[in-house]
Scaffold this active site. Structure first.
Site, mmCIF file in Angstrom:
data_model
loop_
_atom_site.group_PDB
_atom_site.id
_atom_site.type_symbol
_atom_site.label_atom_id
_atom_site.label_comp_id
_atom_site.label_asym_id
_atom_site.label_seq_id
_atom_site.Cartn_x
_atom_site.Cartn_y
_atom_site.Cartn_z
ATOM 1 N N SER A 255 0.819 -1.206 0.000
ATOM 2 C CA SER A 255 0.000 0.000 0.000
ATOM 3 C C SER A 255 0.863 1.271 0.000
ATOM 4 O O SER A 255 1.729 1.406 -0.844
ATOM 5 C CB SER A 255 -0.954 -0.062 1.193
ATOM 6 O OG SER A 255 -2.112 0.647 0.882
ATOM 7 N N LYS A 259 4.209 1.932 -2.355
ATOM 8 C CA LYS A 259 4.644 3.100 -3.127
ATOM 9 C C LYS A 259 6.106 3.373 -2.744
ATOM 10 O O LYS A 259 6.972 3.644 -3.579
ATOM 11 C CB LYS A 259 3.793 4.337 -2.802
ATOM 12 C CG LYS A 259 2.259 4.130 -2.859
ATOM 13 C CD LYS A 259 1.509 5.412 -2.508
ATOM 14 C CE LYS A 259 0.098 5.233 -1.929
ATOM 15 N NZ LYS A 259 -0.906 4.577 -2.692
ATOM 16 N N TRP A 346 -9.914 0.473 -5.395
ATOM 17 C CA TRP A 346 -9.384 1.795 -5.034
ATOM 18 C C TRP A 346 -7.961 1.968 -5.586
ATOM 19 O O TRP A 346 -7.548 3.043 -5.990
ATOM 20 C CB TRP A 346 -9.419 1.909 -3.509
ATOM 21 C CG TRP A 346 -9.008 3.213 -2.899
ATOM 22 C CD1 TRP A 346 -8.017 3.405 -1.973
ATOM 23 C CD2 TRP A 346 -9.599 4.502 -3.108
ATOM 24 N NE1 TRP A 346 -7.961 4.722 -1.607
ATOM 25 C CE2 TRP A 346 -8.919 5.426 -2.292
ATOM 26 C CE3 TRP A 346 -10.641 4.968 -3.920
ATOM 27 C CZ2 TRP A 346 -9.226 6.782 -2.244
ATOM 28 C CZ3 TRP A 346 -10.948 6.335 -3.878
ATOM 29 C CH2 TRP A 346 -10.246 7.213 -3.057
ATOM 30 N N HIS A 396 -7.672 -5.702 -0.207
ATOM 31 C CA HIS A 396 -6.433 -4.957 0.024
ATOM 32 C C HIS A 396 -5.741 -5.524 1.257
ATOM 33 O O HIS A 396 -6.221 -5.344 2.385
ATOM 34 C CB HIS A 396 -6.858 -3.499 0.258
ATOM 35 C CG HIS A 396 -5.736 -2.534 0.375
ATOM 36 N ND1 HIS A 396 -4.947 -2.176 -0.688
ATOM 37 C CD2 HIS A 396 -5.279 -1.823 1.439
ATOM 38 C CE1 HIS A 396 -4.061 -1.280 -0.292
ATOM 39 N NE2 HIS A 396 -4.238 -1.047 1.002
#
Ligand code: GCU
Length: 415
Positions: A255, A259, A346, A396
């Site tokens: 998540s 990144k 998302w 997720h």
């Protein structure tokens, strides 16, 4: 993000949906037309036709565009390493691994800010072992129920059982389902993890209390930049640890920390493999698709993650000189894995897949291998070439399935 799972049957198929923030596009048919910047054309319009042109001209060009427009420019490390192993024990309650805890100075100064590295090292075979180096969201003590892991002394968000932003026993092991320490170590890999909040607390004013406060203003960096920089300081230490083969360090993150793993893998070529798990907007997902989370939304909710310049691309993605497939391409020729989850809309699973696909020409130019698929593969069927990808069923998260895929990928490239 409020999540609600709905399961319904359609034509005899059971489809599971996870409710996502409303007011955002989740309809593939509504993805706007867009043109991606070409990783293999220089800013002055010349085709990149050789590995040398990529290495000498195009790669540095793309890297500095990401510094300027997205994650910022991180300072050079001091070059000095101060650390203290404060725990080294066989007593972990699990026969597969032992534990080490190390306090590492971030600035190289003995009395400067420090971070704790928690290591689980395989008992099987003889070292030095390859390692997954990761950041965690809630403190090292949150990744396992092991009572000997030091509770973080850094700022943590207030949540169940936590008051005044001070961690306690209440969150020990709260995220253990995401950390399959047994599987990792029984396959001969060490796991190293650091709390991101030891480097910079994850809130809008985190800059004031984190490592960025220690450096002159001239460095315009971001929380993601700071966290990635901290991972590199972790790797500086690992190069000194005789249990670890630092030439086989895999940077992995989930998540927001996925990144960060991508930016760390792009910034520090000592990372042998880079893995992004469900990293989404500002990670692997192509921003120009505006599917799920958008640049405007992420800059509004988490302004500290990116540099101010990134805010100028709110509702203006096409003006940004880079898109996220070029971040993926910066990892080349080193192996890269991008993973998505079906219900994690998302994060735009298709946009994450397309970043891998559009980074592949760089791997091919460098003779590093390919991405062996043109289309998004079936659910739960990893595809593993120089670039790996899977879309897992479910939400997720980081699961045992994800870890197995990463271990298989690492085995394939290291053995
Ligand atoms: C939020 C954010 C995402 C991020 C995620 C996470 O959902 O919008 O960009 O990846 O938090 O880090 O869990």
């Amino acid at each position: 993000m409020k999540k609600l799972s709905l399961t319904f049957a359609l034509l005899g198929l059971s489809i599971s949906l996870e409710a996502q923030p409303s007011g955002f596009n989740y309809d593939e048919a509504k993805v706007p037309e867009y043109k991606l910047p070409d990783p293999l054309t220089t800013e002055d319009g010349k085709k990149v036709t050789s590995p040398k042109i990529w290495q000498d001209i195009r790669r540095p060009e793309i890297f500095s565009l990401f510094q300027k427009h997205v994650y910022g420019r991180s300072p050079k490390p001091s070059g000095k390493i101060h650390y203290q192993v404060f725990d080294d024990s066989l007593n972990t309650g699990n026969e597969n691994y032992r534990r080490k805890q190390v306090e590492i100075s971030l600035s190289g100064k003995k009395n400067g800010p420090k971070m704790d590295l928690l290591l689980y090292i395989p008992n099987k075979g003889t070292g030095p072992y390859p390692i997954f180096l990761t950041l965690n969201f809630r403190g090292n003590h949150s990744i396992s129920k092991d009572p000997e892991v030091r509770i973080t002394r850094s700022w943590v968000p207030n949540e169940k059982g936590i008051k005044n932003n001070k961690a306690s026993e209440a969150t020990r092991g709260m995220r253990s389902s995401r950390w399959d320490v047994s599987q990792i170590t029984s396959r001969g890999y060490a796991l190293g993890t650091i709390y991101c909040g030891d480097i910079e607390p994850d809130h809008r004013n985190g800059r004031v209390d984190g490592i960025r406060a220690q450096y002159p203003e001239a460095y315009t960096w971001s929380a993601i930049g700071a966290w990635a920089w901290g991972l590199s300081r972790g790797l500086d230490y690992l190069e000194k640890d005789k249990d670890i083969d630092a030439s086989k360090a895999i940077v992995m993150g989930h998540s927001r920390l996925g990144k960060t793993a991508l930016w760390a893998g792009a910034s520090d070529t000592r990372f042998a493999i880079t893995i992004s798990n469900n990293s989404g907007c500002g990670g692997a997902a192509l921003s120009r698709r505006r599917f799920g989370e958008t640049v405007k939304r992420i800059n509004t909710s988490f302004p500290h993650w990116f540099v101010d310049q990134y805010k100028t691309y709110n509702d203006n993605e096409d003006a940004c000189p880079v898109d996220q497939h070029q971040l993926a391409a910066l990892v080349a020729p080193r192996p890269l894995y991008i993973a998505s989850a079906v219900q994690d809309r998302w994060a735009d699973p298709r946009g994450e897949f397309l970043a891998a696909k559009h980074a592949a020409p760089v791997y091919e130019l460098l003779g590093a291998g390919t991405f062996p698929t043109k289309d998004i593969p079936p659910v739960d069927k990893p595809v593993q070439g120089a670039i790996g990808y899977h879309i897992r069923s479910g939400k997720h998260d980081v699961t045992t399935f994800d870890w197995k895929a990463y271990l298989d990928f690492a085995d394939k490239h290291f053995n």
